[in-house]
Design a protein around this motif. Structure first.
Motif, PDB file in Angstrom:
ATOM      1  N   GLU A 175     -22.770  64.479   1.411  1.00  0.00           N
ATOM      2  CA  GLU A 175     -23.741  64.222   2.181  1.00  0.00           C
ATOM      3  C   GLU A 175     -23.578  65.091   3.667  1.00  0.00           C
ATOM      4  O   GLU A 175     -22.581  63.881   4.294  1.00  0.00           O
ATOM      5  CB  GLU A 175     -24.776  63.332   1.951  1.00  0.00           C
ATOM      6  CG  GLU A 175     -25.119  62.433   0.707  1.00  0.00           C
ATOM      7  CD  GLU A 175     -25.473  62.029   0.389  1.00  0.00           C
ATOM      8  OE1 GLU A 175     -26.550  61.283   1.596  1.00  0.00           O
ATOM      9  OE2 GLU A 175     -26.994  61.351  -1.163  1.00  0.00           O
ATOM     10  N   ARG A 186     -26.065  64.130   6.783  1.00  0.00           N
ATOM     11  CA  ARG A 186     -27.219  64.181   7.174  1.00  0.00           C
ATOM     12  C   ARG A 186     -27.660  63.986   8.107  1.00  0.00           C
ATOM     13  O   ARG A 186     -26.944  62.963   8.585  1.00  0.00           O
ATOM     14  CB  ARG A 186     -28.088  63.387   6.005  1.00  0.00           C
ATOM     15  CG  ARG A 186     -28.310  63.367   4.963  1.00  0.00           C
ATOM     16  CD  ARG A 186     -28.937  62.003   3.520  1.00  0.00           C
ATOM     17  NE  ARG A 186     -29.105  62.557   2.176  1.00  0.00           N
ATOM     18  CZ  ARG A 186     -30.045  63.059   1.971  1.00  0.00           C
ATOM     19  NH1 ARG A 186     -30.763  63.898   2.995  1.00  0.00           N
ATOM     20  NH2 ARG A 186     -29.800  63.542   0.353  1.00  0.00           N
ATOM     21  N   THR A 238     -18.850  60.705  -0.279  1.00  0.00           N
ATOM     22  CA  THR A 238     -19.481  60.704   1.750  1.00  0.00           C
ATOM     23  C   THR A 238     -19.121  59.407   2.221  1.00  0.00           C
ATOM     24  O   THR A 238     -19.260  58.324   1.226  1.00  0.00           O
ATOM     25  CB  THR A 238     -21.180  60.656   1.429  1.00  0.00           C
ATOM     26  OG1 THR A 238     -22.135  61.543   1.269  1.00  0.00           O
ATOM     27  CG2 THR A 238     -21.673  60.777   2.240  1.00  0.00           C
TER      28      THR A 238
END
Length: 337
Positions: free
Chosen positions: A92, A94, A304
């Motif tokens: 991920e 983000r 992640t």
């Protein structure tokens, strides 16, 4: 005749008359000083016992906190058991891309290494939802993706959720294909440097700026000093250089799929639907769609790198100590900024 002596009669007393008050009070009971001392000693003893109990309680509480923190740190540091079944590796990206965030180059590169080196990972999917951030961090990630793809011969796909803009798109273009939602926000291929100038306000308030520098251009970004044309041109040249690096990365990653126009590299952002039409993205698709239909490995394993509770505590305490030391040092040493 014999006579008898009679005693004088006693004076009559009233039947309800109260007894006369005594001139002296009764003495207090013997040993009252000792009883008082015993009470005081007992109270002091009880207070000491209570204080000892609280000390033991807080010691045990802190020991428990440090034990839990050590366990959490150990749990996050010990590598997971390798997955033997074929799967899609998820990483991920983000939030803001910066050196001290979860989406830092060190965290993402570490996750990339783990995913590429796992023989059961058939492909890597970058799940992106970020407005951008540091071009340096994004450049490091972009370069490492290219290097690892060549070294391990594994495909990388980018899946955009809400936003993939600026530095986030810088990362995405290193993927083999980019999948978006029709309403995703994609693009923003540009660079900015923002700030404020307070020279006019300082003149109105009668505030004098006293800035001492070693080097005639050292304070060219100082918001309290007027910006000269030479300084503005130098800053613009830096932005143009970084923008050119960004454009080169996009052209390298998208190749002939990119349909360039006058606005492609202007910093504008487009919907996912327009991004596919312009060649900024390849197709529509979600994470599950890519794992199922593209990678052909429906099982998704998350690689992640996330900051643990223990690491957050350590970073918070470390930041507080560093700030205190910095405040002490600022009073005696010049700032190197």
């Amino acid at each position: 005749m014999t006579s008898t002596e009679s005693s004088p009669p006693e004076p009559a007393t009233a039947p309800d008359a109260a007894p006369a008050p005594s001139a002296k009070t009764d003495p207090p009971a013997a040993g009252w000083e000792r009883a008082l001392l015993e009470k005081l000693a007992f109270a002091a003893l009880q207070e000491q016992r209570a204080a000892r109990r609280w000390r033991n309680f807080w010691r045990l509480a802190w020991l428990l906190v440090f034990g839990v923190a050590a366990w959490l740190l150990y749990r996050d540091v010990v590598p997971p058991t390798p997955i033997s079944t074929p799967h899609t590796a998820l990483i991920e990206v983000r939030g803001e891309i910066s050196a001290d965030s979860q989406a830092s180059a060190s965290s993402i590169v570490s996750a990339l290494h783990s995913a590429f080196e796992d023989p059961a990972a058939k492909a890597i999917v970058l799940l992106i939802d970020s407005p951008g951030g540091s071009p340096v961090q994004a450049g490091v990630i972009n370069d490492e993706i290219w290097r690892l793809k060549k070294q391990h011969d594994k495909p990388v796909y980018a899946v955009v959720e809400e936003t993939c803009a600026s530095a986030a798109y810088y990362i995405a273009v290193a993927a083999d294909r980019i999948y978006v939602d029709k309403a995703s926000l994609v693009g923003s291929i540009g660079v900015l440097m923002d700030g404020f100038g307070f020279t006019g306000l300082m003149d109105r308030l009668g505030v004098e700026r006293r800035l001492l520098t070693a080097g005639e251009n050292k304070g060219f970004l100082d918001p309290f000093s007027p910006q000269t044309e030479r300084h503005r041109a130098h800053a613009q040249q830096m932005l143009d250089d970084i923008h050119r690096q960004f454009i080169d990365a996009v052209r390298k990653g998208r190749g002939e799929r990119l349909k360039e126009t006058d606005t492609t590299f202007s910093g504008l952002v487009w919907t996912g639907q327009r991004a596919v039409e312009m060649g900024l993205a390849d197709d529509f698709g979600s994470l599950n769609y890519v794992a199922r239909e593209v990678v052909k490995a429906e099982e998704i394993i998350d690689y992640t790198q996330r900051e643990s509770v223990a690491e957050r505590l350590v970073r918070r305490f470390g930041a507080g100590a560093a700030e205190s030391a910095w405040r002490l040092a600022r009073g005696a040493w010049p700032a190197w900024r």
